[in-house]
Design a protein around this motif. Structure first.
Motif, mmCIF file in Angstrom:
data_model
loop_
_atom_site.group_PDB
_atom_site.id
_atom_site.type_symbol
_atom_site.label_atom_id
_atom_site.label_comp_id
_atom_site.label_asym_id
_atom_site.label_seq_id
_atom_site.Cartn_x
_atom_site.Cartn_y
_atom_site.Cartn_z
ATOM 1 N N ASP A 1 10.465 69.048 74.295
ATOM 2 C CA ASP A 1 10.411 67.621 73.975
ATOM 3 C C ASP A 1 11.802 67.045 74.219
ATOM 4 O O ASP A 1 12.575 66.790 73.273
ATOM 5 N N LEU A 2 12.133 66.830 75.480
ATOM 6 C CA LEU A 2 13.479 66.416 75.850
ATOM 7 C C LEU A 2 13.786 64.993 75.372
ATOM 8 O O LEU A 2 14.918 64.698 74.946
ATOM 9 N N GLN A 3 12.804 64.124 75.415
ATOM 10 C CA GLN A 3 13.043 62.745 74.992
ATOM 11 C C GLN A 3 13.340 62.664 73.497
ATOM 12 O O GLN A 3 14.263 61.955 73.070
ATOM 13 N N ALA A 4 12.572 63.407 72.684
ATOM 14 C CA ALA A 4 12.841 63.409 71.245
ATOM 15 C C ALA A 4 14.199 64.028 70.952
ATOM 16 O O ALA A 4 14.923 63.567 70.051
ATOM 17 N N ALA A 5 14.572 65.051 71.703
ATOM 18 C CA ALA A 5 15.884 65.659 71.513
ATOM 19 C C ALA A 5 16.996 64.671 71.851
ATOM 20 O O ALA A 5 18.009 64.590 71.134
ATOM 21 N N ARG A 6 16.805 63.885 72.915
ATOM 22 C CA ARG A 6 17.835 62.901 73.266
ATOM 23 C C ARG A 6 17.933 61.801 72.220
ATOM 24 O O ARG A 6 19.037 61.322 71.896
ATOM 25 N N ARG A 7 16.803 61.384 71.646
ATOM 26 C CA ARG A 7 16.855 60.375 70.586
ATOM 27 C C ARG A 7 17.585 60.916 69.365
ATOM 28 O O ARG A 7 18.384 60.202 68.743
ATOM 29 N N LEU A 8 17.315 62.163 69.020
ATOM 30 C CA LEU A 8 18.025 62.767 67.889
ATOM 31 C C LEU A 8 19.517 62.877 68.200
ATOM 32 O O LEU A 8 20.357 62.587 67.336
ATOM 33 N N PHE A 9 19.836 63.275 69.433
ATOM 34 C CA PHE A 9 21.240 63.420 69.824
ATOM 35 C C PHE A 9 21.970 62.079 69.750
ATOM 36 O O PHE A 9 23.105 61.990 69.242
ATOM 37 N N ASP A 10 21.338 61.027 70.262
ATOM 38 C CA ASP A 10 21.977 59.699 70.231
ATOM 39 C C ASP A 10 22.127 59.177 68.809
ATOM 40 O O ASP A 10 23.044 58.399 68.524
ATOM 41 N N GLY A 11 21.238 59.573 67.899
ATOM 42 C CA GLY A 11 21.309 59.077 66.523
ATOM 43 C C GLY A 11 22.164 59.917 65.601
ATOM 44 O O GLY A 11 22.296 59.573 64.410
ATOM 45 N N MET A 12 22.739 61.006 66.095
ATOM 46 C CA MET A 12 23.571 61.847 65.238
ATOM 47 C C MET A 12 24.880 61.129 64.918
ATOM 48 O O MET A 12 25.563 60.652 65.835
ATOM 49 N N PRO A 13 25.250 61.040 63.645
ATOM 50 C CA PRO A 13 26.502 60.342 63.297
ATOM 51 C C PRO A 13 27.753 61.059 63.796
ATOM 52 O O PRO A 13 28.753 60.416 64.099
ATOM 53 N N ASP A 14 27.699 62.364 63.873
ATOM 54 C CA ASP A 14 28.844 63.130 64.368
ATOM 55 C C ASP A 14 28.323 64.249 65.265
ATOM 56 O O ASP A 14 27.497 65.059 64.844
ATOM 57 N N ARG A 15 28.801 64.236 66.504
ATOM 58 C CA ARG A 15 28.354 65.222 67.491
ATOM 59 C C ARG A 15 29.513 66.145 67.826
ATOM 60 O O ARG A 15 30.568 65.687 68.270
ATOM 61 N N ASP A 16 29.286 67.439 67.645
ATOM 62 C CA ASP A 16 30.318 68.414 67.970
ATOM 63 C C ASP A 16 29.977 69.095 69.306
ATOM 64 O O ASP A 16 29.012 68.732 69.989
ATOM 65 N N ALA A 17 30.782 70.113 69.661
ATOM 66 C CA ALA A 17 30.562 70.808 70.936
ATOM 67 C C ALA A 17 29.224 71.516 70.966
ATOM 68 O O ALA A 17 28.604 71.639 72.029
ATOM 69 N N VAL A 18 28.743 71.981 69.809
ATOM 70 C CA VAL A 18 27.453 72.672 69.764
ATOM 71 C C VAL A 18 26.327 71.736 70.168
ATOM 72 O O VAL A 18 25.422 72.097 70.947
ATOM 73 N N ALA A 19 26.349 70.504 69.668
ATOM 74 C CA ALA A 19 25.309 69.536 70.013
ATOM 75 C C ALA A 19 25.349 69.197 71.501
ATOM 76 O O ALA A 19 24.313 69.134 72.179
ATOM 77 N N TYR A 20 26.569 68.961 72.014
ATOM 78 C CA TYR A 20 26.693 68.660 73.445
ATOM 79 C C TYR A 20 26.211 69.840 74.297
ATOM 80 O O TYR A 20 25.503 69.653 75.306
ATOM 81 N N ASN A 21 26.588 71.056 73.923
ATOM 82 C CA ASN A 21 26.172 72.224 74.694
ATOM 83 C C ASN A 21 24.656 72.377 74.708
ATOM 84 O O ASN A 21 24.060 72.723 75.738
ATOM 85 N N SER A 22 24.029 72.135 73.556
ATOM 86 C CA SER A 22 22.568 72.247 73.488
ATOM 87 C C SER A 22 21.900 71.218 74.390
ATOM 88 O O SER A 22 20.955 71.540 75.135
#
Length: 654
Positions: free
Chosen positions: A91-112
């Motif tokens: 579910d790539l679209q849902a993952a991108r929505r979650l990623f964009d809504g994360m208040p703080d994104r670290d290297a782990v989130a970007y790598n995923s």
């Protein structure tokens, strides 16, 4: 009221350890039920995160998503685990929505997220996310570089990522990044860069040695493969299955049977033939060295079948021309529950198309759809190649257009297939589409395009493409490209230029080039040029029958009977034998081959009846022989007026 007491630290640590080593989804569900019964244990987000990570690791990503989607105390770890679970659920679209809504994104989130884009074939989005990562100040990790390098398909992009890894001090210190760089340079064909990265690393592991051995093997440097194998053993590393399979394949490439036998003895001594990867490499080596009986004996002695060994045996049968045995083993493997892989279909389809087995090829295509392997890039490439060889360009085009992310091999297969079927202009259109997609061409691309230009008589376009490839892509034309240019000049009627280029660039295969020029001279009706070329060929290769036959027939058409008889006598004195050309046709799984002298023995009446039908069909479509002849009787172009760009390729003075 007093607040509930937190769970004991020992209990939390024990449960997290159990979840980390959980062997199955059922075991994770049992621990989940235990946590639900004890609300005091499940209240902190730590154990919920551990449980979701266990579900995701064990392949139950939907359960992890359901657990974390409405977590009351979500933190950055919760969101990262949920992001990975969504990506594993495709579910790539849902993952991108979650990623964009994360208040703080670290290297782990970007790598995923980068890994998710690469797995779905959206490499451009992955590279764009890497740039965003740098812009917002998130430090790239070694895992980031290894993910990005796995998606690099163009040498220019690989060099840029390498430079960024050097700036972040990951090349020499981080073994994972170094291994990824070696593998990337090997894929894009820059073997010397891969070797340079390997020897500049401060430390190596067995993966590093295996990667550089593959690079040496792909670069045709088998001696260095053997040297690396010796160094692996001298440094005390454990030789794994990939090391042995790489060395065995290098023995096949180098045709070094003695080293192959030594490795075979080592595998038998150490009891390694039970390993599927090693056993398949040994079977392949035995088949290549014309010891098919030994390969069959080894295969039949196996306790169980697996896809690797079946693939090797099927390929060995097909390589030896035993298509019936190859297809029979393929069917038996299916009956024994061994599912075919991309390599299996690649072996069978490639040799089926070479043998003209149309029915078997289409049946394999249907089985590929049934197994859900139609999106496999390797299988799609082999299917395109098969349909092109069978002159079914409609099906080849349909498969080619359906593939979303095309690699260089698929582009080259389509270009070459169109060229071989006389669709030169369509092949050029595919080339321009490939270059617009920023795909780096190679020598095979240039050869296919030159063949297309040769068929269409596009001399200007062919010479311009050679200059483009040499100036922009640094691809220097080789012997095969010069031979194609000679053929292109012959088809355009520029025989003197073809002779000049052949004598200047094709000294190692001058006889084959002169043969093409000789045939073109006869087609164009240039008798003087034909005599000149035939005399040169007789001096270079007196045992070749072609110049004698051409001169004899030329003298016969000009009523020079004594000269014709002299040519036949000279041919007999030199011991040159006339090569019998043949035709073949496949009917009901059998291939019938016959020469012109045998045509009376293969259904004379039916054969000539079909030829009569073809003749009248050609006449109705205005393509009868007299129409073709009228084309050649038209005024020939002035050969002295060379294409304007010809001097860019070679200096020629008529």
């Amino acid at each position: 009221m007093r607040p509930p007491l937190p769970p004991p630290v020992s209990t939390v640590a024990a449960l997290s350890a159990l979840l980390a080593w959980c062997p199955s989804v059922d075991a994770a569900a049992a621990l989940h039920a235990r946590l639900l019964r004890s609300s005091r244990l499940f209240r902190p987000p730590f154990l919920g995160n551990c449980l979701a990570a266990a579900y995701s690791r064990l392949g139950a990503a939907p359960s992890a998503v359901a657990l974390l989607r409405h977590a009351p105390h979500a933190n950055i770890f919760t969101r990262n685990i949920l992001l990975v679970a969504l990506l594993k659920s495709c579910d790539l679209q849902a993952a991108r929505r979650l990623f964009d809504g994360m208040p703080d994104r670290d290297a782990v989130a970007y790598n995923s997220m980068i890994s998710g884009y690469i797995d779905s074939g959206q490499t451009n989005e992955a590279f764009r996310l890497v740039r965003t990562m740098l812009e917002v100040g998130v430090r790239l990790s070694g895992f980031t570089f290894s993910i990005v390098l796995s998606a690099v398909r163009v040498a220019r992009h690989g060099v840029q990522v390498h430079a960024a890894a050097v700036r972040h001090c990951f090349v020499h210190q981080n073994v994972v990044v170094g291994n990824a760089l070696i593998d990337m340079y090997r894929r894009v064909g820059l073997v010397e860069h891969a070797v340079s990265v390997f020897w500049s690393m401060n430390g190596h592991d067995i993966i590093s040695w295996n990667s550089v051995m593959l690079a040496y093997r792909d670069g045709g440097q088998s001696s260095w493969v053997f040297e690396c194998f010796r160094l692996i053993r001298s440094h005390g590393f454990f030789v794994d299955e990939r090391s042995l399979s790489t060395v065995l394949s290098a023995c096949m490439d180098a045709e070094d049977l003695s080293k192959g036998d030594q490795l075979l003895a080592h595998c038998v001594k150490m009891g390694l033939l039970s390993n599927p990867l090693i056993c398949s490499a040994v079977i392949s080596q035995l088949c290549v060295s014309d010891r098919l009986a030994d390969a069959v004996w080894l295969f039949e002695g196996m306790a169980t079948w697996d896809s690797e060994t079946c693939n090797a045996m099927i390929s060995g049968y097909a390589r030896s021309g035993l298509m019936e045995q190859a297809l029979g083993l393929f069917a038996m493997a299916l009956q024994n529950g061994v599912l075919p892989t991309g390599f299996t279909f690649a072996s069978v389809l490639r040799w089926s198309s070479c043998s003209g087995l149309v029915d078997q090829g289409t049946q394999m295509h249907a089985l590929i759809f049934k197994l859900g392997l139609k999106d496999d890039l390797i299988i799609a490439t082999v299917l395109v190649d098969m349909y092109c060889k069978l002159a079914s360009l409609k099906h080849a085009r349909k498969i080619f257009n359906r593939v979303g992310v095309k690699d260089l091999v698929l582009w080259n297969t389509m270009i070459t297939g169109l060229s071989h079927n006389g669709r030169g202009r369509e092949a050029l259109q595919v080339l321009w589409q490939m270059l617009k997609c920023n795909i780096q061409p190679d020598r095979i691309t240039l050869l296919g395009v030159l063949s297309a230009c040769s068929l269409e008589g596009l001399v200007n376009e062919g010479i311009n493409i050679i200059c483009l490839f040499e100036d922009k892509y640094h691809i220097v034309p080789g012997q095969e490209h010069h031979a194609c240019v000679v053929d292109m000049l012959c088809r355009a009627g520029m025989l003197r230029e073809a002779v000049y280029l052949a004598e200047r660039k094709l000294q190692s295969c001058i006889v084959a080039a002169l043969s093409n020029i000789l045939e073109a001279s006869m087609i164009k009706g240039d008798i003087d040029m034909a005599e000149l070329i035939a005399e040169k060929m007789m001096k270079l290769k007196p045992r070749s029958s072609l110049p004698y036959i051409v001169l004899a027939r030329t003298y016969g058409t000009r009523c020079k009977w004594e000269s014709m008889a002299r040519m036949w006598r000279s041919m007999e004195d030199q011991g040159a034998k006339e090569v019998q050309e043949c035709s073949w046709i496949c009917t009901k799984n059998q291939i019938h081959v016959f020469t012109s002298k045998q045509i009376l023995h293969h259904g004379k009446e039916a054969t000539y009846a079909v030829l009569d039908l073809l003749f009248w069909d050609m006449r109705d479509h205005k393509s009868a022989p007299w129409c073709v002849e009228s084309i050649y009787t038209q005024e020939e172009p002035n050969n002295s007026e060379k294409p304007a760009c010809l001097h860019m390729f070679f200096d020629y003075t008529p």
